[in-house]
Design an enzyme around this catalytic site. Structure first.
Site, mmCIF file in Angstrom:
data_model
loop_
_atom_site.group_PDB
_atom_site.id
_atom_site.type_symbol
_atom_site.label_atom_id
_atom_site.label_comp_id
_atom_site.label_asym_id
_atom_site.label_seq_id
_atom_site.Cartn_x
_atom_site.Cartn_y
_atom_site.Cartn_z
ATOM 1 N N SER A 151 20.072 -17.281 3.500
ATOM 2 C CA SER A 151 20.961 -16.360 2.777
ATOM 3 C C SER A 151 20.107 -15.233 2.232
ATOM 4 O O SER A 151 18.902 -15.416 2.019
ATOM 5 C CB SER A 151 21.609 -17.080 1.603
ATOM 6 O OG SER A 151 20.654 -17.291 0.579
ATOM 7 N N ASP A 152 20.704 -14.060 2.020
ATOM 8 C CA ASP A 152 19.996 -13.064 1.224
ATOM 9 C C ASP A 152 19.825 -13.670 -0.170
ATOM 10 O O ASP A 152 20.519 -14.635 -0.537
ATOM 11 C CB ASP A 152 20.751 -11.725 1.179
ATOM 12 C CG ASP A 152 19.815 -10.575 0.784
ATOM 13 O OD1 ASP A 152 18.711 -10.857 0.251
ATOM 14 O OD2 ASP A 152 20.171 -9.402 0.996
ATOM 15 N N TRP A 153 18.934 -13.102 -0.942
ATOM 16 C CA TRP A 153 18.534 -13.705 -2.231
ATOM 17 C C TRP A 153 19.697 -13.651 -3.238
ATOM 18 O O TRP A 153 20.008 -12.603 -3.787
ATOM 19 C CB TRP A 153 17.300 -12.979 -2.762
ATOM 20 C CG TRP A 153 15.995 -13.585 -2.310
ATOM 21 C CD1 TRP A 153 14.951 -13.904 -3.121
ATOM 22 C CD2 TRP A 153 15.589 -13.965 -0.990
ATOM 23 N NE1 TRP A 153 13.933 -14.470 -2.382
ATOM 24 C CE2 TRP A 153 14.283 -14.521 -1.082
ATOM 25 C CE3 TRP A 153 16.192 -13.936 0.270
ATOM 26 C CZ2 TRP A 153 13.590 -15.015 0.017
ATOM 27 C CZ3 TRP A 153 15.491 -14.428 1.362
ATOM 28 C CH2 TRP A 153 14.219 -14.960 1.230
ATOM 29 N N GLY A 154 20.342 -14.789 -3.382
ATOM 30 C CA GLY A 154 21.478 -14.841 -4.301
ATOM 31 C C GLY A 154 22.793 -14.494 -3.630
ATOM 32 O O GLY A 154 23.766 -14.146 -4.303
ATOM 33 N N ALA A 155 22.856 -14.599 -2.298
ATOM 34 C CA ALA A 155 24.085 -14.217 -1.595
ATOM 35 C C ALA A 155 25.033 -15.406 -1.383
ATOM 36 O O ALA A 155 26.066 -15.256 -0.732
ATOM 37 C CB ALA A 155 23.733 -13.589 -0.247
#
Ligand code: BGC
Length: 827
Positions: A238-242
């Protein structure tokens, strides 16, 4: 003979199959030895690493940001991706990927969070500089080469951000509403090519929502298209915090949640135990991770011994890439190149003359160990021969000159010392007692690979700095803070900056008059949420003479070069550009220079389009230099003086006004949605369709030499089978008297298409280097599937029979293209 070849092919395929089976068996065997809890632990990262399972020798995969270089300690800053896009050079893209990967290995990291293949849709996009431009084919070809280069060093590439992440405005939540055909034909080809041609190891799911569902739990994007249609067998991070949910993410998407397993580590066990998530889904995620690790040798010795110093070798590569991407947009009366044997005084004017604008802002920012500005380069190359004057003309207001410790005082352990007292908290809200109290000599921190101290960690902390600022001179100043994430600034008890929000690095300033020797009580409060962390405290003294000094320098010089444009403070991850032209103060500087009525060359630094027809019109020559990486100044100086002949071509269209762009009617949003109603028609496709005259066309770029294209021939006039290839040849001659490179571009057009289609699409291209007088035959080819569109009805790609055109030339401009007709008649 034929039999032998067949036998060899069969045995090679068998060997491959057996090797594949062996890997699959080994992976399955390992997965079967993991407990459910161990498997679930593997689904969440720890900052920039995946988790190891030491018991079974499963290592952590160590990631680091890209794509402009590795963001981990000191590293080589390569030109921004948009500049790499402008090189139109596949081999160079491969070399850059490989060069970066060597540094990744040297630093003991394993995975590069790059390339970024989101297209430039709106010129406002804050991360346009990380993109390869507006065209799916150009992006696909170059990014796939980059991936191959990265992975050739056994480093995992990570193609991002999947998908339709074309703006920073509301990037965490915006719902991109898009039709499937547009998705498949325009926004996904680079991802598909990365998977199918580049065999990319990992894919990063984007922050945004796509057609109502977050990308990280989007069954259609991740399972239907990526894993099933394209056969992707790597893993999705995932993108960071997605990630926003446990159930949806576990079932429909991401294999590893970053930067930590907030959702996937915490509650998945329960869901597996109560039957909501089949354990086979968890096995699949873990299998993907282990399979990639095996493929990249993580179970063997991965120690790295490079034959050469990668940082040293990369200096030349960073230079070559910068030089090859610079685009000569205009050159009235051949004012360029500057003849240094004839010129005596040269004025380098503008805020980007003595500062190299290496890259844009945000997670792609590389900590380079040196950076060459145009002024540095001119001084080192011609300092003993020419009089070189450099005047900024304006002080870019977002410039952060860190305040040195001699002006900062604090009381610590009963003594007055230089610096500020920093109280470090293990939470984001300065709550409770500080974990650490120390003196920091100045506030200038970029914590990428580690936090402020072991006791504090890398994420979720806050700091309060206190002390006195004692200036030595009086006058008008701007005090400024740049931070990722939140920040507050208090001067004498008054809160003057309050940006207590998660953000990529951004700047805020506060203007005031300071008096020499007077003490100002300063408090800076800062917090870090996740990812990279940085904070700086600086000042700028207002200088009312700046503009006059620049005009005087221009007056006194034989040649005037103005270095204008943007920087990482204007173009960055985290926000879009509010306007598309130069900052106000730079426009004033240009107006003052225009009044002189002297010829001038304009060099611009930027990622997304600078839409400013009057500025281009007023300049006698224009160089688009992008954000050119650490060697930028050297590359620009060599192009300006003709040591290198410019060969870059625009990877996007520069319009005459914002209203000219396809996203104009839809951007930035409508009720948290962004409608992709411009459909297939972004970039030049939109300008073509609506007959809008661009200021500079896609694919356009001048040279100091001239090229002639003739003898354009097709190998056939008709294609009758899917397997047939149409070869297009032309003769390319350098008719000028200096060596140079031209990019042959092949577009196709359709006569009476049965479905809506763009007027022309780029299909193939080749960059060719020629000595003066040299001629080369250039060969490009297309097959029927290159001409296909995606049929939603048939749920497949379709190439209709009919009449088509090949348009071959040196840019997408009508007058630069030679037309040939052919027919497709598939049975
Ligand atoms: C960016 C990614 C980046 C990640 C890790 C995110 O905010 O969108 O491109 O790789 O942070 O730094």
């Amino acid at each position: 003979m034929r039999k032998v070849i067949v036998t060899i092919i069969v045995s090679v395929t068998l060997i491959q199959l057996t090797a594949q089976q062996n890997i699959d068996e080994k992976v399955n065997e390992l997965v079967s030895r993991l407990t459910l809890q161990e498997k679930i632990e593997l689904l969440g990262g720890t900052g920039f690493d995946s988790k190891p399972v030491e018991r079974l020798g499963i290592p952590a995969i160590k990631m680091a940001d890209g794509p402009l270089g590795i963001r981990w300690g000191n590293a080589t800053a390569f030109p921004a991706t948009i500049a790499l896009g402008a090189t139109w050079d596949k081999q160079l893209a491969y070399n850059v990927g490989k060069g970066i990967a060597k540094e990744v290995r040297d630093k003991g990291r394993d995975m590069l969070l790059a390339p970024c293949v989101n297209l430039v849709r709106t010129p406002h996009g804050g991360r346009n500089f990380e993109s390869y431009g507006e065209d799916p084919v150009l992006t696909a070809v170059l990014s796939t080469s980059y991936i191959k280069g990265v992975q050739s060093e056994d480093v995992l590439a990570c193609i991002k951000h999947y998908a339709v992440n074309n703006q920073e405005y509301k990037r965490m939540t915006i719902d991109a509403v898009i039709d499937e055909r547009v998705l498949r034909e325009i926004y996904l080809p680079a991802f598909k090519s990365g998977v199918q041609n580049g065999n990319v190891a990992t894919v990063m799911s984007a922050y945004n929502v796509l057609n109502g569902t977050y990308c990280s739990e989007n069954d259609f994007l991740l399972n239907t298209i990526l894993k099933n249609d394209w056969g992707f067998d790597g893993f999705v991070v995932s993108d960071w915090g997605a990630v926003h949910s446990t159930l949806g993410t576990a079932k429909y998407g991401v294999d590893i949640e970053m930067p930590n397993g907030k959702y996937l580590n915490e509650t998945v066990t329960e869901l597996v135990e109560n039957g909501d998530v089949d354990q086979e889904i968890i096995n699949d995620k873990v299998r993907r991770l282990i399979k990639v690790a095996m493929r990249f040798g993580f179970f063997d010795d991965r120690s790295y011994q490079s034959k050469e110093d990668p940082y040293d070798a990369n200096k030349k590569l960073a230079y070559d890439a910068a030089a090859a991407g610079i685009v000569l947009l205009k050159n009235t009366n051949s004012i360029l190149p500057i003849n240094v044997d004839e010129v005596k005084t040269i004025a380098l004017i503008g805020p980007n003359a003595a500062v190299n604008r290496a890259g844009g802002g945000g997670s792609s920012r590389v900590n380079y160990s040196y950076s060459v500005s145009p002024f540095d380069a001119f001084m080192s190359k011609y300092g003993d021969k020419l009089k070189i004057i450099s005047e900024p003309g304006v002080r870019s207001k977002t410039e952060l000159n860190i305040i040195p410790s001699q002006y900062l005082k604090t009381e610590f352990n009963g003594e007055i010392v230089s610096g500020f007292t920093g109280q470090y908290y293990n939470n984001k809200n300065l709550e409770g007692d500080p974990e650490l109290v120390r003196v920091d000599e100045k506030i200038d921190f970029k914590w990428v690979a580690g936090g402020p101290a072991e006791s504090i960690g890398v994420d979720n902390f806050s700091v309060r700095w206190k002390g006195k600022l004692i200036p030595e001179t009086s006058g008008k100043f701007e005090l400024g803070v740049a931070s990722d994430d939140g920040v507050r600034l208090f001067i004498n008890g008054e809160k003057v900056i309050d940006e207590w929000i998660d953000r990529a690095v951004a700047y805020n300033g506060y203007a005031l008059a300071l008096e020499s020797g007077k003490e100002y009580n300063i408090i800076i409060e800062y917090y870090e949420n996740g990812g990279a962390a940085e904070v700086g405290f600086g000042w700028i003294k207002a200088d009312s003479q700046l503009l006059d000094k620049a005009v005087a320098a221009a007056k006194a010089a034989d040649v005037v070069v103005v270095f204008a444009g943007l920087s990482e403070h204007y173009e960055s991850e985290g926000y879009d550009r509010p306007d598309l032209t130069l900052p106000e103060d730079q426009l004033k500087l240009l107006a003052a220079l225009d009044q002189l009525g002297k010829e001038h060359v304009l060099v611009i630094n930027n990622g997304g389009q600078l839409v400013m027809p009057e500025v281009y019109a007023n300049a006698d020559a224009v160089l688009e230099a992008w954000f050119p990486g650490q060697e930028g100044g050297n590359a620009i100086a060599d192009i300006l003086t003709g040591v290198v002949n410019p060969s870059g071509k625009l990877p996007y269209t520069i319009g005459k006004k914002w209203q000219d762009y396809s996203s104009y009617d839809y951007y930035p949003e409508e009720n948290d949605q962004i409608f992709y109603k411009d459909g297939l028609f972004i970039g030049y496709r939109h300008f073509d369709k609506n007959e809008i005259e661009a200021d500079f066309n896609f694919g356009f770029g001048l040279s100091y030499t001239q090229f002639k294209i003739d003898d354009v021939k097709l190998s056939a006039s008709k294609i009758s089978s899917e397997a047939d290839q149409l070869t297009v040849t032309c003769k390319l001659t350098n008719t000028g008297d200096v060596a140079g490179a031209e990019v042959i571009q092949l577009y196709t057009a359709y006569e009476n298409p049965k479905v809506v289609r763009p007027e022309k699409d780029l299909k193939k291209f080749e960059k060719v280097y020629l000595e003066p007088g040299e001629t080369r035959v250039v060969e490009l080819s297309v097959i029927p599937s290159d001409l296909a569109y995606y049929s939603i009805e048939k749920r497949s790609w379709v190439t209709d029979n009919g009449k088509y055109y090949i348009l071959l030339g040196s840019s997408s401009r009508e007058q630069d293209l030679v037309q040939r007709v052919f027919e497709i008649d598939l049975k």
